[in-house]
Design a protein around this motif. Structure first.
Motif, PDB file in Angstrom:
ATOM      1  N   ASP A   8       0.859  -1.181   0.000  1.00  8.01           N
ATOM      2  CA  ASP A   8       0.000   0.000   0.000  1.00  8.01           C
ATOM      3  C   ASP A   8       0.901   1.238   0.000  1.00  8.01           C
ATOM      4  O   ASP A   8       1.677   1.439   0.937  1.00  8.01           O
ATOM      5  CB  ASP A   8      -0.866  -0.061   1.266  1.00  8.01           C
ATOM      6  N   LEU A   9       0.829   2.028  -1.062  1.00 10.15           N
ATOM      7  CA  LEU A   9       1.640   3.247  -1.125  1.00 10.15           C
ATOM      8  C   LEU A   9       1.166   4.227  -0.051  1.00 10.15           C
ATOM      9  O   LEU A   9      -0.026   4.298   0.250  1.00 10.15           O
ATOM     10  CB  LEU A   9       1.504   3.886  -2.504  1.00 10.15           C
ATOM     11  N   ALA A  11       0.049   7.617   1.468  1.00  7.99           N
ATOM     12  CA  ALA A  11      -0.555   8.899   1.047  1.00  7.99           C
ATOM     13  C   ALA A  11      -0.308   9.149  -0.443  1.00  7.99           C
ATOM     14  O   ALA A  11       0.217  10.192  -0.837  1.00  7.99           O
ATOM     15  CB  ALA A  11      -0.003  10.051   1.894  1.00  7.99           C
ATOM     16  N   ASP A 103      -3.238   2.322  -5.482  1.00  2.00           N
ATOM     17  CA  ASP A 103      -2.042   2.305  -4.644  1.00  2.00           C
ATOM     18  C   ASP A 103      -1.966   1.067  -3.773  1.00  2.00           C
ATOM     19  O   ASP A 103      -1.239   1.049  -2.799  1.00  2.00           O
ATOM     20  CB  ASP A 103      -2.025   3.556  -3.759  1.00  2.00           C
ATOM     21  N   LYS A 157       2.592   2.215   9.232  1.00  2.62           N
ATOM     22  CA  LYS A 157       2.690   3.253   8.205  1.00  2.62           C
ATOM     23  C   LYS A 157       3.297   4.533   8.764  1.00  2.62           C
ATOM     24  O   LYS A 157       3.084   4.812   9.927  1.00  2.62           O
ATOM     25  CB  LYS A 157       1.283   3.559   7.660  1.00  2.62           C
TER      26      LYS A 157
END
Ligand code: MG
Length: 352
Positions: A8-9, A11, A103, A157
């Protein structure tokens, strides 16, 4: 034992804008529409998130919470292009790549192209590639299935790497809120809370029999997911003729307002996927299953292709009025979009 990654990229849209424009680095960046035009936050940089701003919030509210924010308009085509570049990196490791959004992807790296024995090492290598080739950061969850990998990617994250090993599963899930379980939407969550079940650990104490009686077929899913068991494969299939999402309710729904809330949630999930695939569809379909188990569908074809949450939801809610949902109640609601807009330049498939 499978080795599954959820990547998951961080932002994503906001990070791309900060990458492309050095003046935005270190600043609170909000990607989305103008407050004066009822814009919504599509993405917020981590600097902006410290003010409590998050995506899907009205831009007006976001600016009030974070007056120093710089608003940048969305460049969807640009993000989609970068999304392809990210997936090209994934394909260097495995062909089993399932996109969830621009993303976000699941990868099955059990058999990876570089024969790397440890999934954690694959995740590190992919994160390093994304960083060196695209100057972006991603968070990775590593686990034995999709359900756990998805929760894991959110734990550390940004720029995270979180691994759930088989012997850690039970303790890891113990204190997480039940809404982390797939299929637990707002209505089911409320019902579980009424049963004094707040955490996955508490959910685990309920027998399969009771869960099945209370929640039907999905009760069985809850039982297994609460134990960290999820056999769903990573599905790289891209030849979808329609995109749909549905929810079966724990208890039959009779309040039309609640049905609308669920339809809005389903429409949002469908819209997210359509957008991530660059698809627009002209036909919106609503599926209902009444408490007597009969299924009815209603469809509406629009003049132009759409992929936005608001239009999908509005159309589906109009269709709800053409069913007997109000008088009979519903056990299941589904929202789908099909009939891809052939003329639409956005219809760029991701696996070509
Ligand atoms: Mg993300």
């Amino acid at each position: 034992m499978r080795k599954i990654l959820h990547i998951d990229l961080d932002a994503f849209f906001a990070s791309v804008e900060q990458r492309d424009n050095p003046e935005l680095r270190g600043k609170s960046v909000l990607v989305g529409g103008k407050p004066s035009e009822r814009g919504v936050v599509a993405a917020a940089s981590y600097e902006a998130r410290r003010f409590g701003v998050h995506s899907a919030m009205p831009m007006k509210t976001a600016v009030r919470m974070c007056p120093e924010a710089v608003i940048v308009p969305s460049r969807i085509d640009h993000y989609r292009e970068i999304s392809r570049e990210i997936r090209a990196i994934f394909f260097q490791y495995t062909d089993l790549v399932e996109p969830v959004a621009y993303d976000e992807c699941y990868l099955d790296v059990t058999q990876n192209k570089h024969s790397i024995p440890y999934a954690t090492e694959v995740a590190k290598a992919i994160k390093a590639d994304i960083c060196s080739q695209l100057s972006l950061t991603a968070s990775a969850g590593v686990a034995g299935n999709k359900f756990l990998a998805k929760i894991a990617s959110d734990m550390d994250k940004p720029n995270g790497l979180f691994v759930i090993k088989p012997h850690q599963v039970e303790a890891f899930l113990e204190n997480l809120p039940v809404k982390k379980i797939w299929g637990v939407g707002p209505v089911t969550e409320k019902r579980l809370h009424e049963m004094d079940i707040e955490t996955i650990g508490q959910l685990r104490e309920i027998s399969l029999e009771v869960l099945s009686r209370e929640f039907g077929k999905v009760g069985g899913d809850f039982y297994h997911l609460a134990r960290g068991v999820d056999d769903r494969p990573v599905d790289p299939c891209d030849d979808r003729k329609s995109i749909s999402r549905e929810t079966t309710f724990a208890a039959d729904l009779f309040a039309v307002e609640q049905m609308k809330v669920e339809i809005q949630q389903l429409s949002e999930n469908v819209a997210q996927f359509l957008e991530s695939e660059g698809l627009k569809g002209r036909t919106v379909t609503l599926k209902v299953r009444y408490p007597n188990l009969t299924i009815r569908t209603r469809s509406q074809t629009l003049l132009a292709g759409i992929n936005d949450k608001a239009t999908i939801a509005r159309t589906a809610i109009d269709l709800l009025a053409k069913t007997q949902a109000q008088s009979l109640g519903v056990r299941l609601l589904g929202v789908g979009v099909s009939h891809w807009d052939e003329e639409n330049p956005l219809q760029l498939r991701l696996f070509e």
